[in-house]
Design a protein around this motif. Structure first.
Motif, PDB file in Angstrom:
ATOM      1  N   ALA A  90       0.844  -1.199   0.000  1.00 53.40           N
ATOM      2  CA  ALA A  90       0.000   0.000   0.000  1.00 53.40           C
ATOM      3  C   ALA A  90       0.879   1.249   0.000  1.00 53.40           C
ATOM      4  O   ALA A  90       0.700   2.146  -0.828  1.00 53.40           O
ATOM      5  N   ALA A  91       1.865   1.285   0.909  1.00 52.40           N
ATOM      6  CA  ALA A  91       2.742   2.456   1.007  1.00 52.40           C
ATOM      7  C   ALA A  91       3.471   2.695  -0.316  1.00 52.40           C
ATOM      8  O   ALA A  91       3.516   3.833  -0.810  1.00 52.40           O
ATOM      9  N   ASP A  92       3.995   1.628  -0.905  1.00 52.90           N
ATOM     10  CA  ASP A  92       4.724   1.775  -2.179  1.00 52.90           C
ATOM     11  C   ASP A  92       3.833   2.362  -3.264  1.00 52.90           C
ATOM     12  O   ASP A  92       4.260   3.198  -4.058  1.00 52.90           O
ATOM     13  N   ASN A  93       2.582   1.895  -3.306  1.00 52.93           N
ATOM     14  CA  ASN A  93       1.685   2.361  -4.365  1.00 52.93           C
ATOM     15  C   ASN A  93       1.169   3.773  -4.135  1.00 52.93           C
ATOM     16  O   ASN A  93       0.970   4.523  -5.086  1.00 52.93           O
ATOM     17  N   PHE A  94       0.958   4.121  -2.864  1.00 49.48           N
ATOM     18  CA  PHE A  94       0.542   5.502  -2.577  1.00 49.48           C
ATOM     19  C   PHE A  94       1.648   6.476  -2.976  1.00 49.48           C
ATOM     20  O   PHE A  94       1.378   7.602  -3.388  1.00 49.48           O
ATOM     21  N   LYS A  95       2.881   6.031  -2.842  1.00 52.36           N
ATOM     22  CA  LYS A  95       4.021   6.869  -3.203  1.00 52.36           C
ATOM     23  C   LYS A  95       3.927   7.329  -4.668  1.00 52.36           C
ATOM     24  O   LYS A  95       4.349   8.421  -5.007  1.00 52.36           O
ATOM     25  N   GLY A  96       3.386   6.453  -5.512  1.00 47.29           N
ATOM     26  CA  GLY A  96       3.256   6.766  -6.932  1.00 47.29           C
ATOM     27  C   GLY A  96       2.361   7.952  -7.206  1.00 47.29           C
ATOM     28  O   GLY A  96       2.326   8.475  -8.316  1.00 47.29           O
ATOM     29  N   LEU A  97       1.580   8.378  -6.205  1.00 49.54           N
ATOM     30  CA  LEU A  97       0.660   9.504  -6.412  1.00 49.54           C
ATOM     31  C   LEU A  97       1.171  10.805  -5.795  1.00 49.54           C
ATOM     32  O   LEU A  97       0.438  11.789  -5.727  1.00 49.54           O
ATOM     33  N   PHE A  98       2.406  10.791  -5.333  1.00 49.07           N
ATOM     34  CA  PHE A  98       2.923  11.949  -4.598  1.00 49.07           C
ATOM     35  C   PHE A  98       3.042  13.211  -5.451  1.00 49.07           C
ATOM     36  O   PHE A  98       2.779  14.301  -5.001  1.00 49.07           O
ATOM     37  N   PHE A  99       3.459  13.020  -6.695  1.00 50.07           N
ATOM     38  CA  PHE A  99       3.759  14.208  -7.512  1.00 50.07           C
ATOM     39  C   PHE A  99       2.799  14.313  -8.690  1.00 50.07           C
ATOM     40  O   PHE A  99       2.350  13.299  -9.214  1.00 50.07           O
ATOM     41  N   SER A 100       2.506  15.522  -9.068  1.00 47.63           N
ATOM     42  CA  SER A 100       1.609  15.862 -10.185  1.00 47.63           C
ATOM     43  C   SER A 100       0.353  14.984 -10.197  1.00 47.63           C
ATOM     44  O   SER A 100       0.003  14.375 -11.194  1.00 47.63           O
ATOM     45  N   SER A 101      -0.279  14.887  -9.044  1.00 53.00           N
ATOM     46  CA  SER A 101      -1.521  14.128  -8.987  1.00 53.00           C
ATOM     47  C   SER A 101      -2.543  14.951  -8.214  1.00 53.00           C
ATOM     48  O   SER A 101      -2.189  15.692  -7.298  1.00 53.00           O
ATOM     49  N   THR A 102      -3.817  14.760  -8.599  1.00 53.95           N
ATOM     50  CA  THR A 102      -4.860  15.510  -7.905  1.00 53.95           C
ATOM     51  C   THR A 102      -5.057  15.007  -6.479  1.00 53.95           C
ATOM     52  O   THR A 102      -5.647  15.678  -5.650  1.00 53.95           O
ATOM     53  N   LEU A 103      -4.594  13.771  -6.230  1.00 54.57           N
ATOM     54  CA  LEU A 103      -4.809  13.177  -4.913  1.00 54.57           C
ATOM     55  C   LEU A 103      -3.521  13.129  -4.109  1.00 54.57           C
ATOM     56  O   LEU A 103      -3.374  12.295  -3.209  1.00 54.57           O
ATOM     57  N   SER A 104      -2.605  13.993  -4.445  1.00 55.81           N
ATOM     58  CA  SER A 104      -1.285  13.960  -3.816  1.00 55.81           C
ATOM     59  C   SER A 104      -1.365  14.040  -2.299  1.00 55.81           C
ATOM     60  O   SER A 104      -0.749  13.243  -1.584  1.00 55.81           O
ATOM     61  N   GLU A 105      -2.171  14.984  -1.780  1.00 57.50           N
ATOM     62  CA  GLU A 105      -2.237  15.179  -0.326  1.00 57.50           C
ATOM     63  C   GLU A 105      -2.795  13.938   0.369  1.00 57.50           C
ATOM     64  O   GLU A 105      -2.251  13.468   1.371  1.00 57.50           O
ATOM     65  N   GLU A 106      -3.898  13.413  -0.200  1.00 61.07           N
ATOM     66  CA  GLU A 106      -4.531  12.232   0.400  1.00 61.07           C
ATOM     67  C   GLU A 106      -3.584  11.037   0.350  1.00 61.07           C
ATOM     68  O   GLU A 106      -3.489  10.258   1.294  1.00 61.07           O
ATOM     69  N   ALA A 107      -2.875  10.909  -0.779  1.00 60.56           N
ATOM     70  CA  ALA A 107      -1.936   9.791  -0.927  1.00 60.56           C
ATOM     71  C   ALA A 107      -0.833   9.879   0.111  1.00 60.56           C
ATOM     72  O   ALA A 107      -0.406   8.868   0.670  1.00 60.56           O
ATOM     73  N   ARG A 108      -0.385  11.102   0.410  1.00 59.58           N
ATOM     74  CA  ARG A 108       0.674  11.282   1.408  1.00 59.58           C
ATOM     75  C   ARG A 108       0.178  10.846   2.793  1.00 59.58           C
ATOM     76  O   ARG A 108       0.867  10.159   3.531  1.00 59.58           O
ATOM     77  N   LEU A 109      -1.044  11.260   3.104  1.00 61.84           N
ATOM     78  CA  LEU A 109      -1.596  10.849   4.404  1.00 61.84           C
ATOM     79  C   LEU A 109      -1.701   9.321   4.480  1.00 61.84           C
ATOM     80  O   LEU A 109      -1.306   8.697   5.462  1.00 61.84           O
ATOM     81  N   MET A 110      -2.217   8.725   3.394  1.00 64.14           N
ATOM     82  CA  MET A 110      -2.383   7.271   3.380  1.00 64.14           C
ATOM     83  C   MET A 110      -1.029   6.561   3.414  1.00 64.14           C
ATOM     84  O   MET A 110      -0.892   5.475   3.979  1.00 64.14           O
ATOM     85  N   PHE A 111      -0.033   7.185   2.808  1.00 67.83           N
ATOM     86  CA  PHE A 111       1.322   6.633   2.850  1.00 67.83           C
ATOM     87  C   PHE A 111       1.795   6.547   4.304  1.00 67.83           C
ATOM     88  O   PHE A 111       2.315   5.523   4.750  1.00 67.83           O
TER      89      PHE A 111
END
Lengths: 278, 299, 132
Positions: free
Chosen positions: B96-117
């Motif tokens: 899960a952490a590895d995949n959330f990392k993929g959304l960190f940059f230039s994504s609309t869900l960057s903030e949420e992905a960081r929290l989930m990471f």
């Protein structure tokens, strides 16, 4: 002109529907492929896909039933019963209802929720729609009894199908081969070790008898020699301990022997019996 | 009559227009049909549809597989998020952490992905690593800075790291729970432990006293009785000239005496372990009940 | 973790599973383990002594120990975890606790077999080994 146009339009719609039907059939075959090669997890996925895209609802019974069977094969009995129940809700005739209900009974037997299985058998027998299927009901009732180690009732259930039913004879044989736990205990009260010998554990029985004789001699001897304190200590810590132990052992040996007799028959059912199994 | 002829020809014309219109519409409808009820169940569109259904049904492992197939063809932030979240839901936190990392940059869900990471890392139970990650600016989320900070200070209650000052830990928590968190802080900082050495010394002085100190009154009295009784029996036997019996009971006295001193120290340790265990359970329950003060993010 | 609370029906499929045959047989009783420990000379001697105790006494005098593992098994486990000296001290302590008439009031977890769980690893004086 208009009629012709409408005809063309409906032809086109029909083509689309038929095309969809074909796809559903292909999907069913695909799922069945997994099921037949015992890849039950993937089979469940594909049956679920079939159910999801089946807007016509014609596969609801079959696919749910197959999902139930897959879970049953994976020993996931709670899920199996859930999907058999879904299938039952979508059954199109009495035969299909009966089929799902017996599957639920068989799954309950495997899950060792015997009470529930027997309750369902009773409900099924009371249902007038299934009057012609009373033999099948008795057959599964017999299995429920066999797997819960109640061979006498099992024999009775199978006898209602046929007095010479193969499983009736097996259940009867198993029941007769068993030793009496109460008898083993009672004779151990009278002669310590006798119960163990009765259940076939000669060495243990003789050693029990030996300990009891020795400890009994020591105890009585202490009292005769007026060493009451020693007598009480030896009597309490040795004699009583081995006397109680002999009775406990007699019970355990008898239970164990009966368990081995039952398991021998159950092993036969699982590995050698040719008829319909659970 | 003339008029009616013109009417007829007009009607014929309109009929031919109608046919033309139908033939124009049919290909359009077929296209539309294919888009909505695409007959290939394994097309990316249908995979996504089926995946979403499975996801809603909490059948996450199967859903993840469908999302993965979809993501092979199209890239979509929401689907990527759901794909990662599927692993989170079934407890596969590393993936899960590895995949959330993929959304960190230039994504609309960057903030949420960081929290989930961070949540994914938190549940891996390696709290030291979690605190290190939380201190790295590159991973931080602007929107959920406070949540991550709270999570970071929560970790101190779950492992044996040295506690920071009380006011630092309390700061990110809401006022309504500060008194409870402060209580946990004191319990963690100064646990009501029993000292194993004290227990052993007490039992050396008086058999069973150490056990009574650790709360095992029954065991303490039993130890006192057995030690005293065997010592008495050894004494009377020696006095009566029964050397063998005397030594036998003397040996038993040593056995009970030594065993009790050892057992008192062990008992104190078990007492302490139980205090820790109960505290951990209470804290875990408290935070679980409040979902670790985290917002529910589900798309 | 808090996820456990939200576990529901779909949980079955959160790990890929295979087909599995369920045995019709009824579960058999547990017997004393008579295998001789070969990990050291001392342990071999002690396990032979334990076997003799099982054979001549323990199997015949009924079920007397309120704990699981029983006192003799606890002794072997204690020696294995520590040394013969420390193991004997642990056994002495266990023996005293077994004599205690009011052990039911202590914190021992009660098993379904109506015995108190009291494994040797909790008494080695290494607090990290304690499991409650």
């Amino acid at each position: 002109m208009k009629t012709r146009l409408t005809a063309i339009f409906f032809c086109f719609l029909l083509f689309n529907i038929v095309n969809g039907q074909e796809n559903l059939q292909t999907q069913l075959n695909y799922a069945n492929g997994f099921f037949n090669s015992k890849q039950y997890y993937d089979a469940v996925t594909e049956y679920k896909r079939l159910l999801f895209f089946d807007s016509t609802k014609i596969y609801q019974y079959g696919a749910n039933f197959k999902i139930g069977e897959s879970y049953k094969a994976g020993a996931k009995f709670d899920d199996a019963i859930k999907y058999f129940s879904f299938a039952e809700l979508n059954a199109r005739n009495d035969d299909e209802i009966f089929e799902t209900k017996t599957e639920i009974i068989r799954t309950n037997i495997l899950r060792r929720t015997t009470e529930r299985a027997l309750q369902l058998c009773d409900d099924l027998e009371k249902d007038e729609r299934f009057n012609a299927k009373v033999d099948t009901i008795n057959y599964w009732r017999g299995w429920a009894f066999m797997l819960s180690d109640n061979w006498k009732s099992a024999a009775r259930s199978f006898a209602r199908i046929n007095p010479n039913h193969e499983l009736k004879l097996l259940a009867e044989r198993t029941d007769k081969a068993k030793v009496s736990v109460t008898f083993a205990k009672v004779i151990s009260y009278i002669l310590p070790g006798a119960g163990a010998i009765y259940s076939g554990n000669f060495l243990s029985g003789l050693m029990s008898l030996g300990w009891n004789t020795l400890a009994g001699y020591w105890t009585i001897n202490s009292f005769i020699e007026k060493r009451a304190f020693d007598g009480i200590v030896v009597g309490e810590l040795l004699w009583l301990r081995f006397y109680r132990g002999a009775i406990q052992n007699a019970e355990n040996f008898a239970i164990e022997k009966n368990l081995e007799i039952s398991n021998k028959s159950l092993r036969f059912l699982q590995n050698e019996y040719k008829g319909t199994k659970l | 009559m003339i008029l009616s002829n013109t009417q007829k020809s007009f009607a014929a014309k309109s009929n031919s227009y109608f046919i033309l219109l139908i033939f124009l519409i049919i290909p359009l409808t077929t296209n539309y049909c294919q888009l909505t009820t695409d007959n290939n169940f394994f097309s990316p569109y249908n995979r996504l549809k089926f995946g979403n259904y499975l996801y809603k049904d909490k059948d996450y492992l199967r859903a993840a597989k469908e999302f993965k197939e979809y993501l092979k063809v199209y890239s979509n932030d929401t689907v990527q998020f759901k794909f990662s979240n599927s692993f989170f839901k079934i407890g596969r936190f590393t993936e899960a952490a590895d995949n959330f990392k993929g959304l960190f940059f230039s994504s609309t869900l960057s903030e949420e992905a960081r929290l989930m990471f961070f949540e994914s890392n938190f549940f891996q139970n390696d709290f030291n690593k979690f605190r290190n990650l939380a201190d790295q600016d590159v991973y931080l989320s602007l929107k959920y800075r406070k949540e991550i900070e709270r999570l970071k200070f929560t970790t101190y209650f779950f492992d044996i790291a040295t506690l920071p000052a009380e006011n630092i830990i309390l700061e990110p928590f809401p006022d309504s729970v500060q008194s409870q968190i402060a209580k946990f802080y004191i319990q963690k900082k100064i646990p009501l432990h029993k000292n194993p050495t004290t227990a052993a010394i007490l039992s050396t002085l008086l058999p069973g006293a150490g056990k009574i100190y650790t709360g095992e009154v029954g065991d303490g009295i039993t130890a006192l009785v057995t030690t005293a009784l065997s010592a008495y029996l050894a004494y009377t036997n020696f006095n009566a000239g029964h050397q063998f019996r005397g030594w036998l009971f003397a040996g038993m006295t040593a056995f009970f005496y030594g065993g009790n001193i050892y057992g008192s120290a062990a008992s104190a340790q078990i007492y302490n372990a139980r205090i820790r265990f109960d505290f951990d359970k209470e804290v875990k329950f408290y935070f679980e009940q409040r979902n670790y003060f985290l917002p529910q993010i589900d798309l | 973790m808090f996820l456990l609370g939200s576990f529901c029906f779909a949980q079955t499929d959160w790990v890929k599973w295979e087909s599995q045959q369920v045995s019709y047989e009824l579960p058999a009783h547990q017997h004393h383990d008579y295998t001789i420990d070969k990990s050291g000379f001392g342990l071999s001697i002690i396990s032979v002594a334990r076997n003799a105790y099982y054979f001549f006494v323990s199997d015949l005098d009924g079920d007397n120990c309120a704990f699981l593992p029983s006192c003799s098994t606890f002794y072997i486990q204690a020696i294995k975890e520590t040394s013969i000296f420390k193991g004997t001290l642990m056994f002495a302590d266990r023996f005293t606790r077994d004599i205690n008439f009011f052990k039911g009031l202590s914190h021992y977890p009660l098993l379904s077999t109506n015995k108190f769980l009291d494994p040797a690893y909790n008494y080695t004086l290494h607090s990290a080994k304690i499991k409650l």
